[in-house]
Motif scaffolding. Sequence first.
Motif, mmCIF file in Angstrom:
data_model
loop_
_atom_site.group_PDB
_atom_site.id
_atom_site.type_symbol
_atom_site.label_atom_id
_atom_site.label_comp_id
_atom_site.label_asym_id
_atom_site.label_seq_id
_atom_site.Cartn_x
_atom_site.Cartn_y
_atom_site.Cartn_z
ATOM 1 N N LEU A 146 0.837 -1.195 0.000
ATOM 2 C CA LEU A 146 0.000 0.000 0.000
ATOM 3 C C LEU A 146 0.875 1.249 0.000
ATOM 4 C CD1 LEU A 146 -2.742 -0.864 2.668
ATOM 5 C CD2 LEU A 146 -2.876 -1.129 0.181
ATOM 6 N N THR A 147 0.352 2.297 -0.601
ATOM 7 C CA THR A 147 0.974 3.612 -0.524
ATOM 8 C C THR A 147 -0.108 4.600 -0.102
ATOM 9 O OG1 THR A 147 2.282 5.255 -1.722
ATOM 10 C CG2 THR A 147 0.554 4.136 -2.956
ATOM 11 N N MET A 148 0.243 5.880 0.028
ATOM 12 C CA MET A 148 -0.727 6.864 0.490
ATOM 13 C C MET A 148 -1.000 7.906 -0.584
ATOM 14 S SD MET A 148 0.179 7.534 4.502
ATOM 15 C CE MET A 148 -1.367 8.389 4.801
ATOM 16 N N GLN A 149 -2.284 8.269 -0.727
ATOM 17 C CA GLN A 149 -2.687 9.330 -1.642
ATOM 18 C C GLN A 149 -2.688 10.693 -0.949
ATOM 19 O OE1 GLN A 149 -6.490 8.184 -3.303
ATOM 20 N NE2 GLN A 149 -5.510 7.405 -5.143
ATOM 21 N N SER A 152 -4.747 10.639 4.905
ATOM 22 C CA SER A 152 -5.657 9.652 5.492
ATOM 23 C C SER A 152 -6.109 8.559 4.517
ATOM 24 C CB SER A 152 -6.897 10.359 6.054
ATOM 25 O OG SER A 152 -7.592 11.033 5.025
ATOM 26 N N THR A 153 -5.761 8.673 3.253
ATOM 27 C CA THR A 153 -6.236 7.718 2.244
ATOM 28 C C THR A 153 -5.096 6.860 1.725
ATOM 29 O OG1 THR A 153 -7.941 9.290 1.563
ATOM 30 C CG2 THR A 153 -7.483 7.465 0.076
ATOM 31 N N PHE A 154 -5.293 5.554 1.782
ATOM 32 C CA PHE A 154 -4.319 4.591 1.302
ATOM 33 C C PHE A 154 -4.805 3.991 -0.016
ATOM 34 C CE2 PHE A 154 -3.616 5.055 5.724
ATOM 35 C CZ PHE A 154 -2.319 4.682 6.017
ATOM 36 N N THR A 155 -3.853 3.591 -0.859
ATOM 37 C CA THR A 155 -4.214 2.941 -2.114
ATOM 38 C C THR A 155 -3.224 1.829 -2.429
ATOM 39 O OG1 THR A 155 -4.688 3.313 -4.464
ATOM 40 C CG2 THR A 155 -2.879 4.554 -3.536
ATOM 41 N N CYS A 156 -3.709 0.796 -3.116
ATOM 42 C CA CYS A 156 -2.856 -0.334 -3.488
ATOM 43 C C CYS A 156 -2.004 0.023 -4.701
ATOM 44 C CB CYS A 156 -3.729 -1.554 -3.794
ATOM 45 S SG CYS A 156 -2.777 -2.986 -4.351
ATOM 46 N N THR A 157 -0.734 -0.355 -4.665
ATOM 47 C CA THR A 157 0.170 -0.061 -5.775
ATOM 48 C C THR A 157 -0.103 -0.941 -6.982
ATOM 49 O OG1 THR A 157 1.791 -1.610 -4.839
ATOM 50 C CG2 THR A 157 2.033 0.724 -4.254
ATOM 51 N N ASN A 158 -0.920 -1.998 -6.797
ATOM 52 C CA ASN A 158 -1.196 -2.924 -7.893
ATOM 53 C C ASN A 158 -2.606 -2.765 -8.464
ATOM 54 O OD1 ASN A 158 -0.704 -5.305 -9.594
ATOM 55 N ND2 ASN A 158 -2.180 -6.299 -8.239
ATOM 56 N N CYS A 159 -3.627 -2.970 -7.631
ATOM 57 C CA CYS A 159 -5.003 -2.962 -8.141
ATOM 58 C C CYS A 159 -5.671 -1.598 -8.016
ATOM 59 C CB CYS A 159 -5.846 -4.017 -7.435
ATOM 60 S SG CYS A 159 -6.133 -3.696 -5.670
ATOM 61 N N GLY A 160 -5.068 -0.676 -7.253
ATOM 62 C CA GLY A 160 -5.591 0.686 -7.161
ATOM 63 C C GLY A 160 -6.753 0.880 -6.214
ATOM 64 N N LYS A 164 -9.466 3.291 3.612
ATOM 65 C CA LYS A 164 -9.454 4.296 4.673
ATOM 66 C C LYS A 164 -8.954 3.657 5.961
ATOM 67 C CE LYS A 164 -11.392 8.017 2.754
ATOM 68 N NZ LYS A 164 -10.818 9.365 2.769
ATOM 69 N N ASN A 165 -7.841 4.170 6.478
ATOM 70 C CA ASN A 165 -7.271 3.725 7.755
ATOM 71 C C ASN A 165 -7.138 2.201 7.869
ATOM 72 O OD1 ASN A 165 -7.173 6.423 8.734
ATOM 73 N ND2 ASN A 165 -9.359 6.303 9.204
ATOM 74 N N PRO A 166 -6.366 1.570 6.998
ATOM 75 C CA PRO A 166 -6.147 0.120 7.121
ATOM 76 C C PRO A 166 -5.309 -0.197 8.355
ATOM 77 C CG PRO A 166 -4.665 1.040 5.499
ATOM 78 C CD PRO A 166 -5.582 2.153 5.906
ATOM 79 N N LYS A 167 -5.393 -1.438 8.786
ATOM 80 C CA LYS A 167 -4.656 -1.857 9.976
ATOM 81 C C LYS A 167 -3.596 -2.894 9.610
ATOM 82 C CE LYS A 167 -8.255 -0.890 13.367
ATOM 83 N NZ LYS A 167 -9.048 -1.417 14.513
ATOM 84 N N CYS A 168 -2.531 -2.917 10.410
ATOM 85 C CA CYS A 168 -1.466 -3.903 10.223
ATOM 86 C C CYS A 168 -2.016 -5.295 10.483
ATOM 87 C CB CYS A 168 -0.310 -3.595 11.173
ATOM 88 S SG CYS A 168 1.006 -4.837 11.146
ATOM 89 N N LYS A 169 -1.761 -6.230 9.581
ATOM 90 C CA LYS A 169 -2.304 -7.584 9.725
ATOM 91 C C LYS A 169 -1.668 -8.343 10.887
ATOM 92 C CE LYS A 169 -3.557 -10.060 6.366
ATOM 93 N NZ LYS A 169 -3.628 -10.947 5.183
ATOM 94 N N LYS A 170 -0.462 -7.919 11.260
ATOM 95 C CA LYS A 170 0.242 -8.647 12.318
ATOM 96 C C LYS A 170 -0.158 -8.177 13.716
ATOM 97 C CE LYS A 170 4.875 -10.087 13.740
ATOM 98 N NZ LYS A 170 6.331 -10.024 13.443
ATOM 99 N N CYS A 171 -0.169 -6.839 13.931
ATOM 100 C CA CYS A 171 -0.437 -6.344 15.294
ATOM 101 C C CYS A 171 -1.736 -5.538 15.396
ATOM 102 C CB CYS A 171 0.741 -5.521 15.810
ATOM 103 S SG CYS A 171 1.172 -4.133 14.760
#
Length: 357
Positions: A146-149, A152-160, A164-171
């Motif tokens: 993911l990267t940031m637009q 507060s807005t995140f976007t995927c570098t592959n599928c686009g 909004k405010n994603p969370k870390c899958k690990k913690c």
Amino acid sequence: IFAPTNNLGLIICMDDDNPSYQSSKAPYINIRQLSIERSSMQKTALLLLGFNKSIYMRYLENLKWTLPMENSPTQARRIYPKILCTALSNDNDMTHRISSQSFEAIKDGLNHGPVLVQVGVRGYYSVLFCKNCGKKPVCYKCKHLLTMQNDSTFTCTNCGIILKNPKCKKCNTSDFKITKTGDLKTASDLGKMFTSTPILVSNASNPINDPIDDRRRIIVSTHGVIPHAINGYAASIILDVDSVYSMPVFWAQTESFRRWMNVVGLTRPDGKVVIDGFIEENIAINLQTYNINKILDEILDERKELELPPCERFVSLYGEHAQIEDSIKYLTEKGFETLGLMPKSMNYSMTIVKTSI
């Protein structure tokens, strides 16, 4: 370079160290090398031309194979843009991405025309890490980074996909650390500093193809898609110098010099170029004084001692075990040095052969 032209009078190779001149597919053609070979075979004049002198050009010059057509450092300082390296400034605060010297250069340059700000990467915040575990956030859909637009807005570098405010899958936290600032964030920051100045962004996704006129504006661009300014840029700022310079690869230094000097070539003779970031003191001094040959000679001395290109050439051979064994035996008898047999699969092996030019 393959044009079937008879009685060819001149071959011009512009920006000879450009990585795009090296093919990544067999037979791994290099345009500069082909230009040299054709020039030798057909007794044709050859001109290696560019804003930057490549390490290979300097090597050929030292061999007396080519003759330099260039200005001396004293002449260059008189007719080319002034280069400033913030690494030599006593009051430079490395915690700020845009130094005070860059700010003043932009401010002064805008009084005379357009200003270029070159950045290392595109996007808003291009590289993110979780502050707690250090894991990079990935898209829940395709698992790409993911990267940031914006803030507060995140976007995927592959599928686009926009998140909004994603969370870390690990913690399971949403507190991320930023390590790379892109062109969009840079443009946003510059817009706050120079509120009445138009800010244009040029990158691989949305390049500016029209020439830039003399109106007051700031052009934020990544390398390779810098728009042409009709009368040159009044000032140019090079940010993120470590994006290539500090990479642990063989060509990092020379590719950095090529990019920086190309920016110098796009700047007006009475303009100013600020290289904003940390580089070694001797490199910075020689850049500011246009002693490019001194930098290249130091690199060549190191490479000669370590037996690395362009002082040495390496050829890889790939084939069946018996073929490679016979080749190694034959080449060793002829005085060539090889790195021995390196098995690649059940039936095939390879070796690397070293030879001087």
